[in-house]
Design a protein around this motif. Structure first.
Motif, PDB file in Angstrom:
ATOM      1  N   VAL A 162      45.592  29.026  35.866  1.00 35.42           N
ATOM      2  CA  VAL A 162      46.364  30.176  36.343  1.00 35.42           C
ATOM      3  C   VAL A 162      46.662  31.117  35.185  1.00 35.42           C
ATOM      4  N   LEU A 163      47.060  30.562  34.045  1.00 35.34           N
ATOM      5  CA  LEU A 163      47.391  31.384  32.888  1.00 35.34           C
ATOM      6  C   LEU A 163      46.187  32.191  32.422  1.00 35.34           C
ATOM      7  N   ILE A 164      44.993  31.577  32.381  1.00 35.05           N
ATOM      8  CA  ILE A 164      43.815  32.303  31.904  1.00 35.05           C
ATOM      9  C   ILE A 164      43.524  33.498  32.802  1.00 35.05           C
ATOM     10  N   ARG A 165      43.645  33.334  34.100  1.00 31.72           N
ATOM     11  CA  ARG A 165      43.452  34.475  34.995  1.00 31.72           C
ATOM     12  C   ARG A 165      44.489  35.561  34.719  1.00 31.72           C
ATOM     13  N   GLN A 166      45.731  35.149  34.467  1.00 30.79           N
ATOM     14  CA  GLN A 166      46.786  36.120  34.186  1.00 30.79           C
ATOM     15  C   GLN A 166      46.523  36.854  32.875  1.00 30.79           C
ATOM     16  N   LEU A 167      46.017  36.156  31.874  1.00 29.84           N
ATOM     17  CA  LEU A 167      45.699  36.801  30.601  1.00 29.84           C
ATOM     18  C   LEU A 167      44.633  37.872  30.802  1.00 29.84           C
ATOM     19  N   VAL A 168      43.610  37.550  31.587  1.00 29.34           N
ATOM     20  CA  VAL A 168      42.567  38.532  31.873  1.00 29.34           C
ATOM     21  C   VAL A 168      43.157  39.735  32.604  1.00 29.34           C
ATOM     22  N   GLU A 169      43.997  39.488  33.580  1.00 26.03           N
ATOM     23  CA  GLU A 169      44.585  40.572  34.371  1.00 26.03           C
ATOM     24  C   GLU A 169      45.507  41.458  33.541  1.00 26.03           C
ATOM     25  N   ARG A 170      46.093  40.902  32.460  1.00 25.18           N
ATOM     26  CA  ARG A 170      47.015  41.678  31.633  1.00 25.18           C
ATOM     27  C   ARG A 170      46.317  42.415  30.490  1.00 25.18           C
ATOM     28  N   ALA A 171      45.102  41.990  30.149  1.00 20.98           N
ATOM     29  CA  ALA A 171      44.408  42.581  29.003  1.00 20.98           C
ATOM     30  C   ALA A 171      44.099  44.050  29.257  1.00 20.98           C
ATOM     31  N   GLU A 172      44.433  44.894  28.288  1.00 26.50           N
ATOM     32  CA  GLU A 172      44.170  46.331  28.394  1.00 26.50           C
ATOM     33  C   GLU A 172      43.370  46.871  27.217  1.00 26.50           C
ATOM     34  N   GLN A 173      43.423  46.176  26.072  1.00 28.26           N
ATOM     35  CA  GLN A 173      42.754  46.680  24.877  1.00 28.26           C
ATOM     36  C   GLN A 173      41.672  45.743  24.372  1.00 28.26           C
ATOM     37  N   ARG A 174      41.938  44.438  24.361  1.00 31.34           N
ATOM     38  CA  ARG A 174      40.967  43.500  23.813  1.00 31.34           C
ATOM     39  C   ARG A 174      41.076  42.165  24.530  1.00 31.34           C
TER      40      ARG A 174
END
Length: 270
Positions: free
Chosen positions: A110-122
């Motif tokens: 779940v966290l990995i999906r959230q990290l992808v969804e939050r990424a805006e720059q890198r």
């Protein structure tokens, strides 16, 4: 029961601590700092100090509390505040069977999906192995959608290209095989991340080495984990990781891999 110390911001606690410290304060004014709490707070810049703090300092003085003891109390409170802040910036993430009631860890997938969804720059994902399964297919599609929505998002992946025992094929042959049989199935259409590998994993003439790092950098967040980017690792195996909301650590990991790429120690696939 004695009243609790009034809530102050970390910056206010640091200001109070500095004013109470004989080594940093004005020795002439510190001697009677508790004699007139309103004047003391005004002198150190806490002009709008809470009424509760004034009353607390007056009770402290009336009870015989010394400036030295107050210094120790404020230092202890500030140390506790910093420890709590550090603990909040680091959390455990878990893959595997649910521990049930009382579990303190988060679901890593779940966290990995959230990290992808939050990424805006890198966005950087490193793994020893990845295989196409329902979770990985969904994750990679999510990354692709993020890249389409944010064209300036810089996405990198670092993986290992395997040389089986006894295989004497050239590195170029194994790279083409990986591209055709693995990567094209994982990522069938553009845009695609920049993909890198450690060329030592394909060496014939010396002892080989592999990229065994499993990590994710998403803007200012970092995940360091034992889990590969596979369905088994993310959903079934016992795997443990640390999620850090730490710009400094995220920068360190991103910059380290960037230097490896710039120096040619990691090479692009294709």
């Amino acid at each position: 029961m004695a009243a609790a110390f009034p809530h102050l911001s970390t910056a206010e606690l640091e200001t109070l601590l500095a004013a109470l410290d004989p080594q940093r304060g004005d020795s002439g004014s510190l001697a009677d700092s508790l004699a007139d709490p309103p004047a003391f707070l005004a002198r150190i810049g806490l002009v709008a100090g809470p009424v509760a703090l004034v009353a607390w300092l007056e009770r402290w003085r009336a009870a015989g509390g010394s400036q030295e003891a107050l210094l120790m109390a404020v230092q202890a409170l500030l140390d506790q505040r910093r420890c709590e802040a550090a603990a909040r910036s680091i959390e455990l993430v878990w893959s595997g069977p649910d521990a049930g009631a009382g579990s303190i860890t988060r679901d890593q997938s779940v966290l990995i999906r959230q990290l992808v969804e939050r990424a805006e720059q890198r966005l950087l994902l490193t793994t020893y192995a990845f295989y196409k399964g329902p979770f990985i297919k969904e994750l990679f599609q999510l990354i692709r959608e993020r890249m389409l929505a944010l064209p300036k998002l810089q996405v990198r992946m670092v993986c290992n290209i395997q040389r089986d025992r006894g295989d004497t094929a050239s590195p170029e042959t194994l790279i083409r095989k990986f591209q055709q049989q693995t990567w094209s199935r994982l990522w069938p259409e553009p845009p695609a991340p920049a993909l890198f590998f450690d060329p030592r994993s394909l060496a014939l003439e010396r002892e080989k080495a592999v990229c065994h790092v499993k990590a994710v950098v998403a803007d200012q967040e970092l995940l360091v984990t034992s889990a590969n980017l596979t369905d088994a690792a993310q959903l079934s195996n016992f795997e443990l990781g640390l999620h850090l909301s730490s710009p400094a650590h995220a920068d360190d990991v991103w910059d380290h891999f960037d230097r490896l790429i710039q120096q040619g120690l990691l090479q692009a696939v294709g």
